[in-house]
Design a protein around this motif. Structure first.
Motif, short mmCIF file in Angstrom:
data_model
loop_
_atom_site.label_atom_id
_atom_site.label_comp_id
_atom_site.label_asym_id
_atom_site.label_seq_id
_atom_site.Cartn_x
_atom_site.Cartn_y
_atom_site.Cartn_z
N ALA A 143 1.63 -3.24 -6.47
CA ALA A 143 1.38 -1.73 -6.45
C ALA A 143 1.43 -1.12 -7.76
N CYS A 144 2.24 -1.73 -8.45
CA CYS A 144 2.32 -1.30 -9.92
C CYS A 144 0.95 -1.89 -10.78
N LYS A 145 0.21 -2.86 -10.54
CA LYS A 145 -0.97 -3.13 -10.95
C LYS A 145 -2.08 -2.07 -10.32
N ILE A 146 -1.93 -1.87 -9.18
CA ILE A 146 -2.88 -0.64 -8.61
C ILE A 146 -2.63 0.63 -9.35
N ALA B 196 12.21 11.92 -11.22
CA ALA B 196 12.54 10.68 -10.87
C ALA B 196 12.27 10.57 -9.25
N LYS B 197 11.79 9.51 -8.73
CA LYS B 197 12.05 9.24 -6.91
C LYS B 197 12.49 7.90 -6.96
N TYR B 198 13.31 8.02 -5.69
CA TYR B 198 14.31 6.77 -5.49
C TYR B 198 13.75 5.96 -4.07
N VAL C 194 3.34 6.01 -3.08
CA VAL C 194 4.46 6.61 -3.59
C VAL C 194 4.48 6.64 -5.18
N PHE C 195 4.36 5.45 -5.74
CA PHE C 195 4.08 5.34 -7.40
C PHE C 195 3.07 6.21 -7.81
N ALA D 76 0.70 -1.10 -0.02
CA ALA D 76 0.06 0.06 0.11
C ALA D 76 0.96 1.38 0.14
N LYS D 77 1.81 1.32 0.81
CA LYS D 77 2.87 2.45 0.93
C LYS D 77 3.52 2.70 -0.68
#
Length: 400
Positions: A219-222, A315-317, A193-194, A188-189
């Motif tokens: 999380a990618c699918k969500i 971008a985010k790391y 962020v994605f 969920a977290k």
């Protein structure tokens, strides 16, 4: 590492490289007779799971000593070896664990129990000999995607355990009443962020942390994003033998081969491996075009490619590993690179080990006569949780 002996025969439980080791050097190998293959009283080395601090020193012992471990864990180590730096350990041939199924080895009766851990195909191990029962916890937790396995063991534990060798990696890190996030909460977290990231999302985690890969994929699918992996990750995912785990040919996954990996493939003629996983291959121009809709399973070998392609704006790391690694000097170059490109770091991680409260629940369920601390920097804290603790010095032999 633990050595168990009976009737003049011995087995070794795990043979890991210390976490603080500067290199995989033979100097870290314990002085145990028979590691050179000259003593047939050493029957085998049992590896609980495929983490370096549990198998890393196997390369320094004779290949004639059988190595017993999970089938899928063995396959991961074999398939990962060509892609990793240094003399990566490939385990010697030996039996494969089958959960809840005992087998005989000399005077020992051994029963492995698959449990929940961040290392794939992980086991606790029961050893019976001379009427005594020794239970080796290995590394375990209850908050991962396989928590039901640990719960099953606790609900139906072996009876009359004389000694429980109990890991305590988290002691001193959090309090007894504190807990770790579950993998579902991590998922969920990650999704949160994605969804808010305006450019390419970089997630830095181990390709062998299969639970985390599943969390990232979900999380990618969500969030409707594509998960981008490299060939090493594709090979590890295939090596699990689990078709329910994300694979390189799934439509929601793309394969990008960074330049350093392309060189490795060419130098070692790994083209057959590449061809096997190339169905969803993309190149840097395509990655640039879909960067805002993509999550890259990041490793430092991607840095030059991403920088040259100019796809780091927004971008985010996400750092998704043990924070202790981040504090080591070896990550200084990565910190500088992120700062130079104005990329913020977000930490999203959970432990691969049981919380102190869960350790207490586990011990209560197994109800051993004695508890002996292992795999901990703070053995003295065990007496705060348990009333039947026996402290033994490293290198000391004692009776079960």
């Amino acid at each position: 590492m633990e050595v168990v002996s009976d009737c003049g025969k011995r087995i070794v439980l795990d043979l890991g490289l210390p976490l603080d080791a500067e290199s995989n050097d033979k100097k870290y190998l314990p002085d145990i007779p028979g590691f050179d293959g000259s003593d047939d009283s050493l029957l085998a080395v049992l590896i609980s799971h495929p983490h370096l601090d549990h198998f890393g020193l196997l390369g320094h012992i004779s290949g004639n000593i059988p190595v017993i471990m999970g089938k899928d864990a063995r396959n991961i180590l074999i398939k990962a070896a060509p892609f990793l730096r240094g003399d990566w350990t490939v385990p010697a041939l030996g039996l494969n664990f089958k959960s809840d199924t005992p087998f005989e080895l000399g005077p020992f009766r051994i029963t492995p129990y698959m449990i929940d851990h961040s290392g794939y195909d992980a086991y606790s191990i029961l050893i019976e000999a001379d009427g005594k029962l020794l239970f080796y916890s290995g590394d375990f937790r209850m908050h991962g995607r396989k928590g039901k396995l640990t719960a099953k063991l606790m609900a139906q534990p072996p009876e009359k355990i004389d000694v429980l060798l109990l890991e305590g990696s988290t002691l001193g890190r959090i309090g007894e009443d504190e807990s770790f996030p579950s993998e579902t909460e991590i998922e969920a977290k990650l999704a949160e962020v994605f969804a808010e990231t305006k450019g390419l999302t970089l997630v830095h985690t181990s390709a062998q942390n299969i639970d985390r890969i599943v969390s990232i994929f979900r999380a990618c699918k969500i969030t409707g994003k594509t998960l981008v992996i490299d060939l090493y990750t594709a090979v590890v995912l295939e090596a699990t033998g689990n078709k329910h785990i994300p694979q390189s040919d799934w439509p929601e996954i793309a394969l990008y081969i960074p330049e350093k990996q392309r060189i490795l493939i060419k130098q070692n003629n790994y083209f057959d491996i590449l061809k096997k996983h190339s169905k969803n291959r993309i190149f840097i121009e395509e990655l640039k075009g879909i960067s805002i809709r993509s999550v890259l399973l990041f490793r430092p070998l991607h840095m030059n490619d991403l920088e040259k392609a100019g796809i780091l704006d927004g971008a985010k790391y996400i750092y998704s590993q043990w924070e202790g690694y981040w504090e080591q000097e070896s990550y200084a170059f990565l910190k500088e690179w992120l700062s130079a490109h104005n990329i913020s770091k977000v930490s999203i991680h959970t432990s691969g080990h049981a919380s102190p409260g869960n350790l207490k629940q586990f011990a209560e369920a197994l109800a051993p006569t004695r508890i002996v601390p292992i795999h901990t920097f703070m053995p003295e804290k065990y007496k705060e949780l348990f009333n039947n603790v026996e402290l033994n010095t490293d290198g000391e032999y004692w009776e079960v």
